[in-house]
Design a protein around this motif. Structure first.
Motif: not given
Length: 874
Positions: A575-598
């Motif tokens: 339940g911990t929330k963390t604000t990330l400044t994204v320096s790189d993303k994979s795949p290159s598609k747009t990150i959206a709310e509801g995505d499961i990420v690492t």
């Protein structure tokens, strides 16, 4: 080959070790040595040949001493431990001793007035001797006259015990019942005391009428030990052994003087075994000068009767993190919360700190030297220089005034075994060392993680190698020391400090090590390698569902923008929330709310990988999750599978949506048809999933805690430019909460009773997650609490009758959960309350004294108890 195989403790501990002796048996040799209470006394009397062991190799400390045996012991004590030439009488003094094994000893003691019969001509040799009877015999052996000192007649026992106490015969025998039979253990202590007691000297005086009178006085320097055994007692400080000093193998050095001397000091070297962990402590050496040695100090030519630790020197064992550097009082330091004075400065250069028993340069103090000189420090500074966050061992020596005079530091490092053969072992950071010449644990093998201490100097250098302690579990929190290091880590709820707050090794036992903990390590499985309880290395052991996060919010920035970088808010499995400044993303598609990420890296510059995009969501069937089969849409779930859920009716990608995280195995069946969901599958198991629900799933349990806000600590900065209002909350333990400072919904009030679900980093987006005061439960007036039956009876209101308050209406009784949480609060003082128990409300003031929380079955799960009695709980 040098014999350096001496067992050394990793932690400097005070252990009483008996010295090497040259005659007789040793208490350490007895098969029942663990049962011996008076070990030093047994050691001495057995060494001197006064009391022997039993035929089976034991000592028999609990066996009772008969009168005949006591006669033999005293005979031997008065004859230097040797069997004297004794005779027997044609007509024995006592009618019941003829032909017994102890007849000659009894006659010897009788002839000296040490023993007497029962007044009927018998001695009763097999009867048990009491403490008082033994004391009387020993006092007479010491020169006390039975008639003069009243050891005969009706009051003999009173008089005997008085003189025995004064002579020290009962020292160390505080629990002794003097009229009860005497055990072999206590007999050894009493004889030992007698050997060390001053003899009673009898001085004749010729009277004017021609008669002779006698006066009695204690000798000032003669004991039975010195008189009958020629023994001397040398007391001094243990300086070290053959490894730490230039001594022969098997020798130790003690600096001191005879107990009969008042001035001077000598360093005596002699064969004995004293563990190096006892360095700096005071020892008593009982010896007999031999021919060709140095007079009045023990050496190799002497008979060493015993080497014993005294209580003349006090020690304080600590680790460097217990030494305070913020304590500013001159001439004093604080160790583990206790303040100690340090020795006054000296004009002579003096060693204040010995490091690794000489393996490293000593820290020297000198009152005449400049404090800026690198090789000199003041005493206080020398001791404070040892402070640090690590598991090294520090042993402070205190003098008779209680002042710290010296410190011994032993340092430890962590390493990995990189190679091993029959003769050598190679350890990272140490190199190759001989197995035979060092203290290395059995079965050491390649890739073992080990703790190493390098001791002594030059040719005597020795390595002590032990296998490192390790703990495994889930990382639930950490504290960053700076950009490159961590200071603390929380593993399965236990907080461990990082060794020296330093970067940990990047390679450990062939695995990749974590040099510093970051937010991506939260909920990851780890093995921590410890040095005396401090984390010296860390290895992530698995990639688990705990590494997955859900994107719960994002801005419109982009990865490549400096002015408007892409930021996302992710929620971890706890339940911990963390604000990330994204320096790189994979795949290159747009990150959206509801995505499961690492994500990896730091929160300020994170690489985010989309594992399941919400844009690719599937539609659920009616049996989304089957608790019995543990399957999600027909695929089995991992034991730690995380289910993220949107549990309001607002829908995904709507500002203010409410997201929760659960371990799916803790939930009941989830039946919901035609609802969007995503899932991540690894090795045929679902490890993470997200579903858009309108309400919380069945079986969801609360991790809420309850308490009272005790302090407003003001605004603090957490992370990169994020500001929070910080509060202390008492929940049964001191807790901290940080609410994002936005200008609205961001404050709590001191004295608020609160309910909230803790996050691992103690940060919260607003105060709406805190249920406060009367809303957290039912305010009650306790009538009674039956702890054995787990029943709580109470009223919900009271009324005043005849000057006192009584409950209104019928009392309510509820069952209390076996694991009920009880939090004591002082609502009047806005602080933690005393643990007074759950008592009835005070009928004089009529205040409500508790709040209860119940589950859906009406069982009481939480009780907040007001302890001041000065106000309502809320």
């Amino acid at each position: 080959m040098r014999n350096l195989k001496k067992a050394l403790s990793l932690v400097l501990a005070s252990a009483t070790l008996v010295g090497m002796v040259s005659v007789g048996a040793s208490a350490a040799d007895f098969t029942d040595k663990e049962s011996i209470t008076n070990a030093e006394a047994v050691e001495m009397v057995s060494t001197l040949g006064i009391i022997n062991g039993l035929p089976d190799g034991s000592y028999g400390p609990d066996q009772l001493v008969d009168r005949a045996s006591m006669a033999k012991m005293i005979t031997l004590a008065l004859n230097g431990g040797a069997e004297p030439v004794l005779g027997t009488k044609t007509t024995p003094t006592y009618s019941d001793i003829k032909g017994t094994w102890a007849e000659t000893y009894i006659e010897y003691c009788s002839s000296m007035g040490i023993i007497a019969g029962d007044g009927q001509g018998r001695f009763n040799p097999t009867g048990n001797i009491t403490g008082s009877q033994a004391a009387k015999m020993l006092l007479v052996a010491l020169g006390y006259d039975s008639t003069v000192f009243g050891f005969t007649g009706a009051d003999w026992e009173i008089n005997t015990n008085r003189e025995a106490n004064d002579a020290g015969l009962y020292d160390g025998l505080e629990g002794l019942q003097a009229s009860a039979p005497l055990s072999r253990d206590d007999a050894a202590q009493m004889i030992y005391n007698a050997l060390n007691a001053y003899i009673m000297e009898k001085t004749p005086t010729k009277n004017s009428d021609g008669t002779t009178s006698y006066t009695y006085s204690l000798s000032k320097n003669t004991t039975l030990l010195s008189q009958k055994f020629g023994a001397k007692v040398f007391v001094g400080t243990f300086d070290g052994n053959a490894n730490s000093l230039s001594l022969k193998d098997g020798y130790v050095q003690v600096t001191g003087k005879l107990t009969t001397e008042t001035e001077g000091s000598n360093s005596a070297s002699f064969p004995a075994e004293i563990a190096i962990s006892n360095i700096g402590e005071e020892y008593k050496v009982i010896f007999k000068d031999g021919t060709g040695g140095v007079a009045n100090q023990p050496d190799s030519k002497d008979t060493i009767y015993g080497v014993y630790k005294t209580d003349g020197v006090s020690v304080v064992n600590a680790t460097p993190d217990q030494i305070s550097t913020s304590y500013t009082t001159a001439g004093k330091i604080k160790v583990d919360g206790t303040t100690y004075s340090v020795i006054d400065a000296t004009n002579d250069a003096t060693t204040a700190v010995v490091r690794n028993f000489g393996a490293k340069e000593e820290i020297v103090v000198d009152a005449d030297a400049s404090e800026s000189a690198t090789s000199f420090k003041t005493y206080k500074a020398a001791f404070e220089s040892l402070a640090g966050q690590n598991g090294n061992s520090v042993k402070f020596i205190l003098n008779s005034d209680g002042k710290i005079t010296k410190a011994y530091l032993t340092e430890y490092t962590l390493g990995t075994v990189t190679a091993k053969n029959s003769e050598k072992v190679t350890i990272s950071g140490v190199g190759a060392i001989e197995i035979e010449d060092n203290d290395i644990y059995a079965d050491i093998a390649k890739n073992d993680v080990v703790v190493v201490s390098k001791l002594y100097d030059g040719d005597n250098t020795q390595y002590v190698v032990t296998k490192a302690e390790s703990v495994s579990g889930k990382v639930t929190g950490y504290t960053a020391n700076n950009a490159d290091t961590s200071s603390k880590v929380v593993l399965d709820g236990t907080t461990y400090e990082v060794y020296n707050k330093a970067a940990m090794p990047a390679s450990v036992a062939g695995d990749t090590g974590t040099t510093k903990f970051g937010t991506s390590d939260i909920n990851a499985d780890y093995t921590l390698y410890l040095v005396n309880g401090f984390v010296a290395a860390a290895v992530k052991t698995s990639e688990t569902a705990s590494n997955y996060s859900l994107v719960v919010d994002k801005n419109d920035g982009s990865v490549d923008s400096t002015l408007s970088p892409l930021k996302v808010v992710v929620m971890a499995a706890d339940g911990t929330k963390t604000t990330l400044t994204v320096s790189d993303k994979s795949p290159s598609k747009t990150i959206a709310e509801g995505d499961i990420v690492t994500w990896t890296g730091e929160a300020s510059s994170a690489k985010v990988t989309v594992k399941a995009a919400y844009s690719d969501a599937k539609t659920s069937t009616v049996n989304f999750y089957n608790k019995t089969a543990k399957t999600l849409e027909g695929t089995v779930t991992a034991a730690d599978c995380v289910l993220f859920a949107e549990v309001s009716d607002k829908g995904v990608d709507v500002t203010g949506s409410s997201y929760k995280a659960y371990n799916i195995r803790s939930l009941g069946d989830i039946k919901t048809n035609d609802v969007k969901y995503t899932a991540v599958t690894v090795d045929g198991k679902v490890v993470a999933a997200f579903i858009d629900l309108a309400t919380e799933p069945s079986g969801a349990t609360s991790s809420a805690v309850y308490g009272i806000v005790t302090a407003n600590k003001g605004v603090v900065e957490i992370g990169d430019g994020e500001y929070y209002n910080q509060y202390s909350v008492w929940t049964g333990a001191e807790s901290t909460v940080n609410i994002l400072a936005t200008g609205s919904n961001d404050t709590l009030s001191v004295g608020d009773l609160v309910k909230y679900n803790p996050t691992s980093d103690d940060t919260y987006s607003d105060n709406t997650v805190f249920t406060r005061n009367g809303a957290i439960g039912t305010k009650i007036y306790v009538k009674s609490y039956d702890e054995s039956e787990q029943l709580l009876t109470y009223y919900t209101s009271v009324e005043k009758k005849d000057g006192a308050y009584v409950g209104s209406g019928d009392a309510v009784t509820k069952a209390v959960d076996d694991d009920v949480k009880i939090v004591y609060v002082n609502a009047d003082g806005n602080k933690a309350g005393d643990e007074i128990g759950i008592n009835a409300f005070d009928s004089i003031n009529g205040y409500a004294n508790a709040i209860i929380v119940t589950d859906t079955d009406g069982i009481v799960t939480t009780i907040l108890v007001e302890t001041s009695g000065e106000c309502d709980i809320v």
